[in-house]
Motif scaffolding. Sequence first.
Motif: not given
Length: 307
Positions: A142-146, A150-152, A156-157
Motif C-alpha cells: 500500500p505504501s509504494v504500490g498500486l 492511484f492515490q498520487s 484519493e479514495n
Amino acid sequence: MTSNQSVRIPKKRRGLGDVLETWLPKIVMSPSLVLTVVFIYGFIIWTSVLSFTKSRMLPQYEFVGFDQYVKLFQNDRWMDALQNLAVFGILFIAICLVLGLFLAILLDQKIRGEGFIRTIYLYPMALSFIVTGTVWKWILNPSVGLENFFQSIGFENFEFDWLVNPDKAIYTVVIAGVWQSSGFVMALFLAGLRSVDESIIKAAQIDGASLSTIYIRIIIPSLGPVFFSAVIMLAHIAIKSFDLVMALTGGGPGNSTDVPAIFMYQFSFTRSRIGMGAASAVVMLMGIISILVPFLYSQLRSKKDEY
C-alpha cells in the motif's frame, strides 16, 4: 565338407574401444545415480523415520509411533496452514485453467504476432518464485504500490490493502501464482488445440456449426488429457509453495498465509521440533504422491492402449 558339419565362426575379440563404449556411460552416470539415491531417496527414508521419533533439536531414535502425527493434526497452526493451502490451491488451479484456456483459444485464431504474444505470456514462467514474490510484494504494497500510485494521480479514495489484510492476504498469493503459471497452462492447451484433427473441425463447419459451438462441443471436450495434466502439475506447484509465499508475505500477517511448507520449515529449523516437522513433510509427500500416482497410471495406460 558335409552338410552335417557346422562352420565355426571365430568370436570377435572385444577391443578397448568396445569395452569403453559399454562401460564409460555407466561410469559417468554412476556418481549422479549414487547422489540421487543418497540425497533424495535416502533422506526421504530418514525423514520418515524421524517422524516416528520424539526428535526435537537433534535427531533421537526413540520411537513413539504415530504421536507426532496426532500432535500435528491437533496443532491449530497446521490446520490453518491446510485451510490456507486449500483456498490457495483451489483458486490457483481454477483460475490458471480458465485463463490459460482462454489465452490458448485466442492464440489459436492464428492472429498476427502470435509468436511475440506467446513469448510475453510465457515469460513469467522463466522467473523464479522468489523474484515473482518480491515483485508482487512491491506492486501490492500500500505504501509504494498500486494504492500509492492511484492515490498520487488523483484517486484519493482508492484502497488496495490486501497484502496487509489478514482476511485477504491469501488472495495476493493467488494473484502472484496465477500471473506466473497461467502462461505455462496456456502453452499446454495451445499444443492440445493444435493437435485436434482439422478434418473434424471442417466437417462441423460444413454442417453449419459456429466457431463457439465447435470449441464447446468438439475441441474442448477432446482436451481431457491436457486438463488432467495441467491440474496435476498445478496441484504439485501449490503443495510445494514455499518460496513464493515467503517472498511475498512471509506467511503473514499473522498466520493468514501460512502453508504446510512454511510450517514444516519453521518447526524443523527454527522451533527445534524436528519430529513434528518431519511428520508434516511426510504428510506433504503423501499428498504429492496421491497426485502423481493417478497421473503416472493414466500415462502408462494411455501408452498401453496405443500399442
